[in-house]
Design an enzyme around this catalytic site. Structure first.
Site, PDB file in Angstrom:
ATOM      1  CB  ILE A  36      -0.945   0.007   1.215  1.00 53.01           C
ATOM      2  CG1 ILE A  36      -1.782  -1.284   1.196  1.00 53.01           C
ATOM      3  CG2 ILE A  36      -1.827   1.247   1.198  1.00 53.01           C
ATOM      4  CD1 ILE A  36      -2.632  -1.505   2.409  1.00 53.01           C
ATOM      5  CE1 TYR A  37       5.261   1.571  -3.422  1.00 54.15           C
ATOM      6  CE2 TYR A  37       3.454   0.118  -3.998  1.00 54.15           C
ATOM      7  CZ  TYR A  37       4.807   0.366  -3.906  1.00 54.15           C
ATOM      8  OH  TYR A  37       5.707  -0.596  -4.288  1.00 54.15           O
ATOM      9  CE1 TYR A  38      -1.897   5.621   3.605  1.00 52.75           C
ATOM     10  CE2 TYR A  38      -0.439   3.737   3.386  1.00 52.75           C
ATOM     11  CZ  TYR A  38      -1.624   4.290   3.811  1.00 52.75           C
ATOM     12  OH  TYR A  38      -2.556   3.513   4.450  1.00 52.75           O
ATOM     13  CB  THR A 103      -0.689   6.525  -4.024  1.00 52.31           C
ATOM     14  OG1 THR A 103      -0.243   7.656  -3.277  1.00 52.31           O
ATOM     15  CG2 THR A 103      -0.512   6.795  -5.496  1.00 52.31           C
ATOM     16  CG  LEU A 104      -1.787   1.598  -7.103  1.00 52.13           C
ATOM     17  CD1 LEU A 104      -3.097   1.848  -7.857  1.00 52.13           C
ATOM     18  CD2 LEU A 104      -0.640   1.567  -8.093  1.00 52.13           C
TER      19      LEU A 104
END
Length: 179
Positions: A36-38, A103-104
């Site tokens: 999980i990207y931030y 983000t994604l």
């Protein structure tokens, strides 16, 4: 420390896997990695070429910061800082409270191997396909392991065109282009 890696798209994992094992590489297991990207509230990581990620694998969570790519190696190289957290969910809540935005999410199924100093990963990435990654950790920019990485790539049959983008960037580009 710098992560120096070669990532290439490969059509079939089996031939590469056979060559890796023929070199007596150590199998380090398989895992599903849920990343999980931030993005930060104070700067856009898409513009600064940075990443913050929470990775879940095998009931374990690791937080990673990736610095901007360093172009001097000819391969993808960047500073990478990692630390384990007791609860990824709690850390994600903290990021949310600090204004970071998701983000994604990227899902991949990874086979890990060790060959001397090199880590080799065979990846099946949701939405993207199959890849091989060869990585060596360098102490600083004065050490350039690119020649060794490229030699290993030739030996295992993963010597295609280097992909300098992260899986995050590849998935975002694919979705942006409606592919």
């Amino acid at each position: 420390m710098l992560e120096v890696e070669l990532k290439v798209r490969i059509p079939d994992l089996d031939p590469v896997r056979k060559r890796i094992l023929a070199l007596s590489a150590e199998s380090c297991g398989k895992a599903h990695e849920h990343d999980i990207y931030y993005n930060a509230p104070h700067r856009d990581f898409g513009k600064t070429d940075e990443a913050v990620r929470v990775r879940y694998t095998n009931n374990h969570a690791v937080v990673t910061y990736k610095g901007p790519k360093i172009k001097s190696f000819g391969l993808k190289a960047r500073e990478e800082l990692n630390f384990s957290v007791e609860s990824g969910e709690t850390f994600e809540r903290m990021l949310d409270r600090l204004g970071f935005k998701r983000t994604l999410e990227v899902n991949k199924w990874r086979e890990n191997y060790r060959l001397g100093r090199a880590s080799i990963a065979l990846d099946q990435v949701e939405e993207l396909g199959t890849f091989a990654e060869i990585e060596i950790i360098a102490e600083d920019e004065s050490e350039n392991p690119a020649a060794l990485i490229e030699k290993i790539a030739r030996e295992i049959g993963a010597d295609g065109t280097p992909i300098l983008e992260s899986y995050l960037e590849l998935v975002l580009a694919k979705r942006e282009n409606g592919l």
